[in-house]
Design an enzyme around this catalytic site. Structure first.
Site, PDB file in Angstrom:
ATOM      1  N   HIS A 194       0.836  -1.204   0.000  1.00 56.48           N
ATOM      2  CA  HIS A 194       0.000   0.000   0.000  1.00 56.48           C
ATOM      3  C   HIS A 194       0.868   1.251   0.000  1.00 56.48           C
ATOM      4  O   HIS A 194       2.014   1.213   0.417  1.00 56.48           O
ATOM      5  CB  HIS A 194      -0.900   0.030   1.243  1.00 56.48           C
ATOM      6  CG  HIS A 194      -2.132  -0.782   1.092  1.00 56.48           C
ATOM      7  ND1 HIS A 194      -3.386  -0.250   1.199  1.00 56.48           N
ATOM      8  CD2 HIS A 194      -2.306  -2.092   0.828  1.00 56.48           C
ATOM      9  CE1 HIS A 194      -4.281  -1.202   1.017  1.00 56.48           C
ATOM     10  NE2 HIS A 194      -3.648  -2.330   0.794  1.00 56.48           N
ATOM     11  N   ALA A 195       0.295   2.348  -0.439  1.00 55.20           N
ATOM     12  CA  ALA A 195       0.975   3.643  -0.388  1.00 55.20           C
ATOM     13  C   ALA A 195       0.408   4.445   0.777  1.00 55.20           C
ATOM     14  O   ALA A 195      -0.771   4.321   1.116  1.00 55.20           O
ATOM     15  CB  ALA A 195       0.766   4.404  -1.691  1.00 55.20           C
TER      16      ALA A 195
END
Length: 78
Positions: free
Chosen positions: A68-69
């Protein structure tokens, strides 16, 4: 479907340029100063945790989700 990269999304969203800094052994020694300067200029910053296809969506040891960012919303010494 592939999610794409955060850098590409920021470029598309803002029309600006991005700079990618790899962490680890090749991290610049002045990384904190670079981030402080970027924050003072109201730059958008994000980070992510690389993951293999088998690791995506799993929780890492610090509670963050691999693959994920995350937005960087502040830079400070604690």
């Amino acid at each position: 479907m592939r999610g794409g990269s955060t850098a590409e999304a920021m470029e598309d969203f803002t029309g600006g340029l991005t700079e990618l800094i790899e962490l680890g052994e090749k991290s610049p020694p002045s990384l904190f100063d670079i981030m402080l300067r970027a924050h003072s200029r109201c730059s958008l910053m994000a980070c992510s945790i690389d993951a293999t296809p088998q690791q995506v969506e799993t929780e890492g040891p610090m509670g963050l989700i691999l693959g994920h960012a995350y937005s960087v919303t502040d830079v400070r010494t604690i």
